[in-house]
Design a protein around this motif. Sequence first.
Motif, mmCIF file in Angstrom:
data_model
loop_
_atom_site.group_PDB
_atom_site.id
_atom_site.type_symbol
_atom_site.label_atom_id
_atom_site.label_comp_id
_atom_site.label_asym_id
_atom_site.label_seq_id
_atom_site.Cartn_x
_atom_site.Cartn_y
_atom_site.Cartn_z
ATOM 1 N N ASN A 1 -94.869 -9.895 -57.396
ATOM 2 C CA ASN A 1 -95.381 -11.265 -57.460
ATOM 3 C C ASN A 1 -95.736 -11.799 -56.071
ATOM 4 O O ASN A 1 -96.696 -12.561 -55.936
ATOM 5 N N ILE A 2 -95.003 -11.385 -55.055
ATOM 6 C CA ILE A 2 -95.365 -11.772 -53.686
ATOM 7 C C ILE A 2 -96.732 -11.187 -53.352
ATOM 8 O O ILE A 2 -97.614 -11.895 -52.857
ATOM 9 N N ALA A 3 -96.911 -9.908 -53.627
ATOM 10 C CA ALA A 3 -98.187 -9.243 -53.336
ATOM 11 C C ALA A 3 -99.331 -9.888 -54.121
ATOM 12 O O ALA A 3 -100.383 -10.205 -53.552
ATOM 13 N N GLU A 4 -99.127 -10.096 -55.407
ATOM 14 C CA GLU A 4 -100.184 -10.689 -56.230
ATOM 15 C C GLU A 4 -100.504 -12.109 -55.779
ATOM 16 O O GLU A 4 -101.660 -12.513 -55.742
ATOM 17 N N GLY A 5 -99.483 -12.848 -55.414
ATOM 18 C CA GLY A 5 -99.698 -14.222 -54.974
ATOM 19 C C GLY A 5 -100.561 -14.322 -53.733
ATOM 20 O O GLY A 5 -101.381 -15.236 -53.609
ATOM 21 N N SER B 1 -102.619 -8.316 -46.477
ATOM 22 C CA SER B 1 -101.789 -9.306 -45.786
ATOM 23 C C SER B 1 -100.333 -9.297 -46.243
ATOM 24 O O SER B 1 -99.437 -9.509 -45.430
ATOM 25 N N PHE B 2 -100.081 -9.021 -47.525
ATOM 26 C CA PHE B 2 -98.697 -9.041 -47.999
ATOM 27 C C PHE B 2 -97.837 -7.987 -47.312
ATOM 28 O O PHE B 2 -96.635 -8.147 -47.164
ATOM 29 N N GLU B 3 -98.457 -6.908 -46.860
ATOM 30 C CA GLU B 3 -97.717 -5.829 -46.213
ATOM 31 C C GLU B 3 -97.131 -6.244 -44.866
ATOM 32 O O GLU B 3 -96.230 -5.580 -44.349
ATOM 33 N N LYS B 4 -97.608 -7.347 -44.327
ATOM 34 C CA LYS B 4 -97.110 -7.857 -43.054
ATOM 35 C C LYS B 4 -95.928 -8.802 -43.244
ATOM 36 O O LYS B 4 -95.237 -9.129 -42.285
ATOM 37 N N LEU B 5 -95.689 -9.256 -44.469
ATOM 38 C CA LEU B 5 -94.653 -10.256 -44.741
ATOM 39 C C LEU B 5 -93.261 -9.630 -44.749
ATOM 40 O O LEU B 5 -93.004 -8.670 -45.480
ATOM 41 N N ASP B 6 -92.364 -10.207 -43.943
ATOM 42 C CA ASP B 6 -90.978 -9.732 -43.924
ATOM 43 C C ASP B 6 -90.329 -9.845 -45.300
ATOM 44 O O ASP B 6 -89.567 -8.966 -45.702
ATOM 45 N N VAL B 7 -90.634 -10.913 -46.012
ATOM 46 C CA VAL B 7 -90.032 -11.109 -47.336
ATOM 47 C C VAL B 7 -90.457 -9.996 -48.292
ATOM 48 O O VAL B 7 -89.654 -9.517 -49.093
ATOM 49 N N TRP B 8 -91.693 -9.558 -48.211
ATOM 50 C CA TRP B 8 -92.164 -8.464 -49.069
ATOM 51 C C TRP B 8 -91.448 -7.167 -48.686
ATOM 52 O O TRP B 8 -90.989 -6.420 -49.557
ATOM 53 N N LYS B 9 -91.312 -6.923 -47.391
ATOM 54 C CA LYS B 9 -90.617 -5.714 -46.910
ATOM 55 C C LYS B 9 -89.160 -5.705 -47.391
ATOM 56 O O LYS B 9 -88.649 -4.673 -47.819
ATOM 57 N N GLU B 10 -88.503 -6.868 -47.312
ATOM 58 C CA GLU B 10 -87.111 -6.959 -47.773
ATOM 59 C C GLU B 10 -87.022 -6.736 -49.284
ATOM 60 O O GLU B 10 -86.070 -6.111 -49.760
ATOM 61 N N ALA B 11 -87.985 -7.259 -50.018
ATOM 62 C CA ALA B 11 -87.986 -7.085 -51.473
ATOM 63 C C ALA B 11 -88.193 -5.617 -51.851
ATOM 64 O O ALA B 11 -87.568 -5.120 -52.797
ATOM 65 N N ILE B 12 -89.029 -4.923 -51.107
ATOM 66 C CA ILE B 12 -89.233 -3.483 -51.335
ATOM 67 C C ILE B 12 -87.925 -2.735 -51.072
ATOM 68 O O ILE B 12 -87.525 -1.851 -51.847
ATOM 69 N N ASP C 1 -102.129 -21.621 -56.603
ATOM 70 C CA ASP C 1 -101.883 -20.335 -57.281
ATOM 71 C C ASP C 1 -100.911 -19.471 -56.483
ATOM 72 O O ASP C 1 -100.044 -18.808 -57.047
ATOM 73 N N LYS C 2 -101.076 -19.462 -55.165
ATOM 74 C CA LYS C 2 -100.178 -18.683 -54.317
ATOM 75 C C LYS C 2 -98.743 -19.182 -54.486
ATOM 76 O O LYS C 2 -97.812 -18.385 -54.626
ATOM 77 N N ALA C 3 -98.561 -20.503 -54.480
ATOM 78 C CA ALA C 3 -97.231 -21.091 -54.660
ATOM 79 C C ALA C 3 -96.658 -20.736 -56.026
ATOM 80 O O ALA C 3 -95.458 -20.462 -56.159
ATOM 81 N N HIS C 4 -97.520 -20.714 -57.049
ATOM 82 C CA HIS C 4 -97.072 -20.362 -58.403
ATOM 83 C C HIS C 4 -96.479 -18.954 -58.427
ATOM 84 O O HIS C 4 -95.421 -18.727 -59.038
ATOM 85 N N PHE C 5 -97.109 -18.011 -57.763
ATOM 86 C CA PHE C 5 -96.597 -16.640 -57.758
ATOM 87 C C PHE C 5 -95.315 -16.513 -56.944
ATOM 88 O O PHE C 5 -94.469 -15.672 -57.248
ATOM 89 N N MET C 6 -95.153 -17.363 -55.940
ATOM 90 C CA MET C 6 -93.882 -17.377 -55.215
ATOM 91 C C MET C 6 -92.781 -17.919 -56.127
ATOM 92 O O MET C 6 -91.647 -17.448 -56.080
ATOM 93 N N THR C 7 -93.122 -18.872 -56.991
ATOM 94 C CA THR C 7 -92.163 -19.380 -57.970
ATOM 95 C C THR C 7 -91.775 -18.276 -58.948
ATOM 96 O O THR C 7 -90.593 -18.130 -59.293
ATOM 97 N N LEU C 8 -92.738 -17.493 -59.380
ATOM 98 C CA LEU C 8 -92.439 -16.365 -60.275
ATOM 99 C C LEU C 8 -91.539 -15.352 -59.575
ATOM 100 O O LEU C 8 -90.590 -14.829 -60.181
ATOM 101 N N SER C 9 -91.810 -15.084 -58.312
ATOM 102 C CA SER C 9 -90.989 -14.154 -57.548
ATOM 103 C C SER C 9 -89.562 -14.684 -57.412
ATOM 104 O O SER C 9 -88.591 -13.936 -57.570
#
Length: 120
Positions: free
Chosen positions: A51-55, A5-16, A63-71
């Motif tokens: 962190n986006i992917a792991e979250g 699912s993370f591979e579909k996120l625009d934010v993850w693509k931009e971070a890559i 937990d998901k929100a926590h990993f977004m905070t780490l990101s």
Amino acid sequence: MHAYSFEKLDVWKEAIKLSTNIYKITQTFPDNEKFGLISQMRRCSVSISSNIAEGTARLTNKDKAHFMTLSYSSILEFLNQAIIAKELEFISEENYKIIRFEVESISNKINALRNHFLKS
């Protein structure tokens, strides 16, 4: 094709994209920064998407929100390092402006995703 699912996120693509750009930009840094800013900026930029992917793999929204905070923390740490690199004239004004634009876009999306998880 997206397997996760993370591979579909625009934010993850931009971070890559940010990470790959930083790897290219830091190739021009002085050799004596290999274990300094080069290493720090590369690791930090990779941490944002990681962190986006792991979250997204976490079971609870808390937990998901926590990993977004780490990101989010990683992207601000990265921005701090970019500011230092600019002050040392390792990054051109043009590249710095591009980085600032990317950081703003990614950080806004990370915050939106974090807020989504906290409200769900």
